[in-house]
Design a protein around this motif. Structure first.
Motif, mmCIF file in Angstrom:
data_model
loop_
_atom_site.group_PDB
_atom_site.id
_atom_site.type_symbol
_atom_site.label_atom_id
_atom_site.label_comp_id
_atom_site.label_asym_id
_atom_site.label_seq_id
_atom_site.Cartn_x
_atom_site.Cartn_y
_atom_site.Cartn_z
ATOM 1 N N ARG A 25 -5.470 -7.420 8.593
ATOM 2 C CA ARG A 25 -6.856 -6.977 8.403
ATOM 3 C C ARG A 25 -7.738 -7.421 9.565
ATOM 4 O O ARG A 25 -8.602 -6.675 10.028
ATOM 5 C CB ARG A 25 -7.419 -7.517 7.082
ATOM 6 N N PRO B 233 -10.557 1.431 0.352
ATOM 7 C CA PRO B 233 -10.975 0.033 0.461
ATOM 8 C C PRO B 233 -10.152 -0.900 -0.428
ATOM 9 O O PRO B 233 -9.818 -2.027 -0.026
ATOM 10 C CB PRO B 233 -12.441 0.076 0.046
ATOM 11 N N ALA B 234 -9.801 -0.442 -1.617
ATOM 12 C CA ALA B 234 -9.003 -1.281 -2.515
ATOM 13 C C ALA B 234 -7.613 -1.532 -1.932
ATOM 14 O O ALA B 234 -7.071 -2.639 -2.044
ATOM 15 C CB ALA B 234 -8.885 -0.624 -3.884
ATOM 16 N N GLN B 235 -7.032 -0.513 -1.307
ATOM 17 C CA GLN B 235 -5.724 -0.697 -0.683
ATOM 18 C C GLN B 235 -5.809 -1.644 0.513
ATOM 19 O O GLN B 235 -4.929 -2.466 0.722
ATOM 20 C CB GLN B 235 -5.160 0.650 -0.248
ATOM 21 N N ARG B 236 -6.872 -1.535 1.281
ATOM 22 C CA ARG B 236 -7.021 -2.431 2.441
ATOM 23 C C ARG B 236 -7.104 -3.889 2.015
ATOM 24 O O ARG B 236 -6.672 -4.775 2.744
ATOM 25 C CB ARG B 236 -8.258 -2.033 3.255
ATOM 26 N N ASP B 237 -7.645 -4.121 0.828
ATOM 27 C CA ASP B 237 -7.714 -5.494 0.328
ATOM 28 C C ASP B 237 -6.330 -6.081 0.073
ATOM 29 O O ASP B 237 -6.189 -7.310 -0.016
ATOM 30 C CB ASP B 237 -8.530 -5.545 -0.957
ATOM 31 N N PRO C 284 -3.825 -10.711 5.537
ATOM 32 C CA PRO C 284 -5.124 -11.075 6.135
ATOM 33 C C PRO C 284 -5.136 -10.992 7.660
ATOM 34 O O PRO C 284 -6.129 -10.562 8.258
ATOM 35 C CB PRO C 284 -5.352 -12.502 5.643
ATOM 36 N N THR D 169 0.811 -1.221 0.000
ATOM 37 C CA THR D 169 0.000 0.000 0.000
ATOM 38 C C THR D 169 0.842 1.268 0.000
ATOM 39 O O THR D 169 0.287 2.371 -0.122
ATOM 40 C CB THR D 169 -0.925 0.038 1.226
ATOM 41 N N ASP E 127 -9.819 -4.887 11.996
ATOM 42 C CA ASP E 127 -11.275 -4.975 12.179
ATOM 43 C C ASP E 127 -11.628 -5.014 13.661
ATOM 44 O O ASP E 127 -12.590 -4.371 14.102
ATOM 45 C CB ASP E 127 -11.826 -6.212 11.473
#
Length: 471
Positions: free
Chosen positions: A345, A334-338, A342, A104, A349
């Motif tokens: 992430r 949001p695309a960068q967080r994807d 994992p 990112t 969350d």
């Protein structure tokens, strides 16, 4: 295949920084020769270990040639002039991208600033070899990410080097630069130092200025990583220089950490706890720590079995750590967080579910923990524990198969409590498992007792010299 320990240097890459400096002064070795030997070792070993995410041979050799000129003229400048050094890819470094192990981060942007630790090393003319690997945003106690892959243990490449400063530890252990700087928010210099068989200290919070401010707040420390206590003391002299960008930094020490380093531990009262009263420990590791404690007795200290009277603060550490992780990515799309790891992430969350009250309650637990350890150190000058209660496990995994938790904190109960309390804590090699993997002894002191911790580690090192892997 597990490496065989050996203490005899075979090339200039195997010398300590202090040995290099002595040989630069005598003319027996030049900074260019030391840098060339280091770069050759990287070519030989890093394809297996993967400690570096960036190597800048041309720039390193330019710096080494400038250093060689100064030494030849008899005018070296700085305490580390000409010594090959690596920088964890968390620290901003002028002219090099700092990607933090993340897809990112855009590498194509101006890189014009040095973090305080990097600035101090540059002022003292260390030769910058490159950037060492980290898990994404330094979030866990092992070192792998989707950008640079898996960093492996020099003693056995099937096993993890630990983290998050795993690249730094693996580089030092392999002779791919004798000096490294890492970060430690929950054990991140001590865990890989223990797994890779090197020495490190997480100094008292604020002792080494830090910028930009960490999203993990005052959990985050910087620390030197080396093969010997003397080198670490020398690095601390450099790294503790002032920097106005860190509002929470302590005043620089008025005395060199090398002064009194060999004064020993006679007369100190030292506690030893193999489980802190709550942790699970491999019997081999508990036995190694018990043997190490006997060395301190033999050196004239009074050593007693005693727990510091704390309970496992992992739930509150998670509030602080996971909230920090969420803060660190709030600017991402949001695309960068994807693109994130994992596991990262998952903790982001969870971090987003915490309230301000949750954070304040965790902070209150942290203050209580500090009060209890402070009271404990009114009786005991130092506390000895394992650094990690298990041996290095399979590389590329966050936890061993039998871990009680899916997160790295499930197997690191000896490290993160002392980030919460901001105490100095060192990790020194204290033996090997039956599989030939290093074991770490953690030496903890009250806040501001960094010199005492180093003095104790030096006494142990002299009585129990440690070793570097040979493939």
């Amino acid at each position: 295949m597990t490496s065989t320990p050996d203490t005899a240097p075979t090339t200039a890459a195997d010398l300590t920084a202090t040995d290099m400096l002595e040989r630069f002064a005598s003319g027996e070795l030049s900074p260019v020769e030391a840098t060339e030997a280091t770069l050759r070792r990287i070519e030989e070993a890093d394809g297996t270990v993967n400690a570096y995410c960036l190597v800048d041979a041309d720039r390193a050799l330019d710096q080494a040639r400038a250093s060689e000129t100064r030494w030849n003229r008899g005018t070296p400048q700085g305490r580390l002039d000409g010594v090959p050094t690596s920088i964890k890819d968390i620290f901003l470094t002028r002219d090099w991208p700092t990607l933090r192990g993340s897809r990112t981060v855009d590498p194509h942007q101006p890189w014009t600033a040095d973090a305080p630790a990097v600035a101090r090393l540059r002022e003292h003319n260390a030769v910058f070899i490159g950037k060492t690997t980290t898990p994404e945003l330094a979030w866990k106690g092992v070192t792998d990410n989707t950008l640079t892959g898996i960093t492996r243990n020099p003693w056995n490449p099937d096993r993890t080097a630990g983290g998050s400063s795993g690249g730094a530890a693996a580089a030092v252990a392999s002779g791919m630069a004798p000096l490294a700087i890492g970060t430690d928010g929950g054990g991140s210099v001590r865990i890989p130092a223990a797994f890779c068989g090197i020495f490190t200290i997480k100094p008292t919070y604020g002792r080494i200025p830090h910028y930009p401010a960490s999203p993990f707040g005052t959990l985050a420390h910087a620390g030197p990583m080396t093969t010997t206590v003397t080198e670490t003391a020398l690095m601390l002299d450099v790294l503790t220089g002032p920097d106005s960008r860190d509002w929470s930094a302590l005043e620089p020490p008025t005395r060199s950490y090398l002064d009194g380093l060999d004064d020993g531990v006679a007369g100190l009262r030292i506690a030893v706890s193999t489980d802190l009263g709550f942790a699970t420990v491999d019997p081999e590791i508990a036995e190694a720590v018990t043997r190490a404690a006997q060395v301190f007795t033999d050196l004239g200290a009074t050593v007693e079995n005693a727990d510091p009277g704390i309970t496992d603060p992992v739930a509150d550490f998670h509030v602080l750590w996971f909230a920090g992780a969420a803060k660190s990515v709030e600017h991402l799309t949001p695309a960068q967080r994807d693109l994130l790891d994992p596991g990262l992430r998952d903790i982001i969350d969870e971090g987003l579910t915490y309230s301000a009250q949750d954070y304040l309650e965790a902070t209150n637990t942290r203050m209580t923990l500090g009060q209890r350890t402070g009271a404990f150190h009114e009786t005991y000058d130092l506390l000895l524990t394992p650094t990690v209660g298990i041996a290095p496990f399979t590389a590329g995994t966050e936890t061993p198969p039998d871990s009680p938790s899916p997160r790295w904190t499930g197997w690191t109960p000896f490290t993160y409590p002392f980030n919460m309390t901001q105490q100095p804590a060192a990790s020194a090699p204290c033996g090997f498992t039956s599989d030939g993997l290093p074991i770490g002894l953690q030496i903890i002191g009250p806040r501001h007792s960094d010199a005492r911790v180093l003095r104790a580690a030096r006494a142990y090192e002299q009585a129990h010299p440690w070793q570097r892997p040979r493939g």
